[in-house]
Design a protein around this motif. Structure first.
Motif, short mmCIF file in Angstrom:
data_model
loop_
_atom_site.label_atom_id
_atom_site.label_comp_id
_atom_site.label_asym_id
_atom_site.label_seq_id
_atom_site.Cartn_x
_atom_site.Cartn_y
_atom_site.Cartn_z
N LEU A 37 66.06 -5.24 -19.05
CA LEU A 37 65.00 -6.24 -19.05
C LEU A 37 64.47 -6.55 -17.64
O LEU A 37 63.60 -7.39 -17.48
CB LEU A 37 65.48 -7.54 -19.69
CG LEU A 37 65.77 -7.47 -21.19
CD1 LEU A 37 66.30 -8.81 -21.69
CD2 LEU A 37 64.53 -7.06 -21.97
N ALA A 75 59.75 -8.20 -18.75
CA ALA A 75 60.14 -8.54 -20.12
C ALA A 75 59.81 -10.01 -20.36
O ALA A 75 59.99 -10.85 -19.47
CB ALA A 75 61.63 -8.29 -20.32
N GLY A 158 62.53 -11.31 -24.92
CA GLY A 158 62.59 -10.25 -25.93
C GLY A 158 62.57 -10.79 -27.35
O GLY A 158 62.89 -10.08 -28.29
#
Length: 192
Positions: A37, A75, A158
């Motif tokens: 990420l 991310a 996410g």
């Protein structure tokens, strides 16, 4: 018109995904986010103008476009289904450690969670907007109440969890914030 598929194909096909060095070291030390990420420099299509933000909800990614067909991919967490709003916007305001007040719609939807903050919350580490926020405006509409902001809850990155905003971990948001001037074009792509 921007071709989302072309943007995704070019960025995803980049074989040389390189983590942005300062984040790689910082995130490893703080265990803020897993390595996959971390922000990365990726190649993008030449049709994209440097100095723009593109949010692709289907891959939970925000791209800050740069010269030479490159972008930094961050991310992000995005808005829950029904609350995410696609479209073209611009950065109309920027704030460090912003104060926050839930919108009237948020209070109506979930009074048990948001009514206590109807008078607002000062900026700080426990504030939902985190360390920095970019305020998204639209021509003829003004402030849309959509934000790109920090969060101290890395576990939400996410996921589709917010009330319509895009969120980055605070350290990543500070990095993005420092690069983005007022009036920057922002494209939030459709979630479909």
């Amino acid at each position: 018109m921007i071709n989302r598929r072309r943007f995704l194909t070019t960025a995803a096909a980049s074989a040389a995904l390189a983590p942005v060095a300062s984040f790689a070291q910082e995130a490893t030390q703080t265990s803020e986010v897993p390595e996959y990420l971390l922000p990365r420099i990726v190649r993008i299509s030449e049709e994209f103008t440097p100095g723009e933000i593109h949010v692709l909800p289907s891959e939970f990614s925000l791209y800050w476009t740069m010269p030479d067909q490159k972008a930094i991919r961050y991310a992000v967490g995005i808005g829950r289904p029904g609350l995410y709003e696609a479209g073209e916007f611009y950065v109309g305001a920027k704030k460090e450690w912003p104060s926050w007040r839930p919108t009237d719609d948020m209070i109506r939807r979930q009074p048990e969670q948001y009514e206590q903050f109807a008078d607002g919350m000062p900026g700080g580490v426990n504030n939902p907007l985190g360390a920095r926020a970019l305020y998204l405006f639209a021509p003829g509409r003004g402030d849309t109440f959509l934000r790109i902001h920090g969060t101290n809850r890395p576990s939400t990155i996410g996921t589709a969890v917010s009330n319509g905003c895009a969120r980055l971990v605070n350290s990543h948001m500070v990095h993005l914030y420092n690069q983005v001037p007022l009036q920057t074009r922002v494209v939030l792509y459709s979630a479909a």
